[in-house]
Design a protein around this motif. Structure first.
Motif, PDB file in Angstrom:
ATOM      1  N   MET A 193       0.835  -1.201   0.000  1.00  0.00           N
ATOM      2  CA  MET A 193       0.000   0.000   0.000  1.00  0.00           C
ATOM      3  C   MET A 193       0.872   1.255   0.000  1.00  0.00           C
ATOM      4  O   MET A 193       0.600   2.219  -0.722  1.00  0.00           O
ATOM      5  CB  MET A 193      -0.936  -0.018   1.205  1.00  0.00           C
ATOM      6  N   ARG A 194       1.928   1.251   0.784  1.00  0.00           N
ATOM      7  CA  ARG A 194       2.838   2.400   0.800  1.00  0.00           C
ATOM      8  C   ARG A 194       3.486   2.589  -0.563  1.00  0.00           C
ATOM      9  O   ARG A 194       3.534   3.707  -1.105  1.00  0.00           O
ATOM     10  CB  ARG A 194       3.906   2.200   1.873  1.00  0.00           C
ATOM     11  N   GLU A 195       3.961   1.486  -1.142  1.00  0.00           N
ATOM     12  CA  GLU A 195       4.614   1.578  -2.449  1.00  0.00           C
ATOM     13  C   GLU A 195       3.619   1.978  -3.532  1.00  0.00           C
ATOM     14  O   GLU A 195       3.967   2.717  -4.462  1.00  0.00           O
ATOM     15  CB  GLU A 195       5.259   0.235  -2.794  1.00  0.00           C
ATOM     16  N   ALA A 196       2.389   1.507  -3.429  1.00  0.00           N
ATOM     17  CA  ALA A 196       1.376   1.828  -4.441  1.00  0.00           C
ATOM     18  C   ALA A 196       1.086   3.321  -4.475  1.00  0.00           C
ATOM     19  O   ALA A 196       0.993   3.928  -5.557  1.00  0.00           O
ATOM     20  CB  ALA A 196       0.095   1.049  -4.156  1.00  0.00           C
ATOM     21  N   LEU A 197       0.947   3.940  -3.310  1.00  0.00           N
ATOM     22  CA  LEU A 197       0.694   5.377  -3.294  1.00  0.00           C
ATOM     23  C   LEU A 197       1.931   6.169  -3.709  1.00  0.00           C
ATOM     24  O   LEU A 197       1.822   7.222  -4.346  1.00  0.00           O
ATOM     25  CB  LEU A 197       0.231   5.821  -1.908  1.00  0.00           C
ATOM     26  N   SER A 198       3.098   5.658  -3.366  1.00  0.00           N
ATOM     27  CA  SER A 198       4.327   6.350  -3.750  1.00  0.00           C
ATOM     28  C   SER A 198       4.531   6.322  -5.263  1.00  0.00           C
ATOM     29  O   SER A 198       4.884   7.328  -5.880  1.00  0.00           O
ATOM     30  CB  SER A 198       5.523   5.716  -3.034  1.00  0.00           C
TER      31      SER A 198
END
Length: 255
Positions: free
Chosen positions: A223-228
């Motif tokens: 989720m963190r990587e997806a938004l980044s």
């Protein structure tokens, strides 16, 4: 039901190999048939799989274990279980849903899928563990969806104004595990998203599968990587450092 005694490994050369797989190997024979023990075990596994497919989701019980988060309810256009199994397309379309004011960074959809048993047993644990790793995120109220296929989360996420949607759904039961949970993560959810635009974490259960806590750690990292990166799917690979998965929290990326 009393369990049949396990075969003596000294007289069964396959016993040691069976400890490394859930596959049915080296079952032996009794004349032209399988041993009674294996026949009964297969029938039990088949019955558990059928029960998992047809069992209804206990929405009230799931709401209770999601506390203190107040859940929303949603349902697909599949009016009953028989229709759901015959018409997968109706399970991908939203019929009704409780409202919530967005926008949100992420929404979690707990969907019955093909094994309500899996959702009942593991979805709340994954949800709570993931939220502990997402401090500062604007998380929508969890949505409990019935008669749901994975793509139903796209419409739910769009209605909530969520940048990400994570669908925690019961996977198709097998003859070894009837309660396996899957998670499908989609960036910028909206109707028409393709499966190639999602990331999947599968085989989440406590009988030798991926533990809910580790699944939540993988999900939070994705989720963190997806938004980044502003994407999910084929362009986002799960190459998280194991040390990062052990960390208790993740921060919200900018943007």
């Amino acid at each position: 039901m009393a369990e049949l005694p396990a075969p003596d490994p000294r007289s069964d050369p396959w016993a040691r190999l069976r400890q490394a797989t859930r596959a049915r190997i080296g079952l032996g024979g009794c004349g032209d048939a399988l041993p009674l023990r294996e026949v009964l075990a297969f029938q039990m596994a088949h019955a558990l799989a059928r029960d998992a497919v047809h069992a209804p989701l206990d929405v009230a019980a799931l709401e209770a274990v999601l506390h203190p988060y107040a859940a929303l309810r949603a349902r697909s256009r599949a009016a009953d279980r028989g229709t759901y199994l015959r018409r997968p397309d109706l399970g991908r379309r939203l019929e009704a849903m409780d409202a919530a004011e967005g926008p949100f960074d992420a929404a979690f959809v707990l969907a019955d899928g093909l094994s309500a048993t899996a959702v009942q047993r593991h979805a709340a644990a994954v949800f709570h563990a993931a939220l502990r790793r997402l401090p500062g995120w604007r998380i929508a109220p969890p949505v409990i969806a019935t008669g749901a296929r994975v793509a139903l989360g796209d419409e739910i996420g769009a209605r909530l104004g969520a940048r990400l949607v994570a669908v925690l759904i019961g996977e198709r039961p097998g003859l070894s595990v009837p309660d396996s949970l899957g998670v499908y993560l989609t960036f910028d959810p909206r109707p028409g998203r393709r499966d190639s635009e999602r990331n999947c974490i599968s085989n989440i259960h406590t009988a030798g599968g991926l533990a809910p806590e580790l699944a939540a750690a993988k999900l939070a990292w994705l989720m963190r990587e997806a938004l980044s990166r502003k994407l999910t799917g084929n362009g986002l690979k799960d190459d998280a450092d194991p040390a990062a998965l052990a960390a208790p929290t993740f921060a919200l990326p900018d943007g």
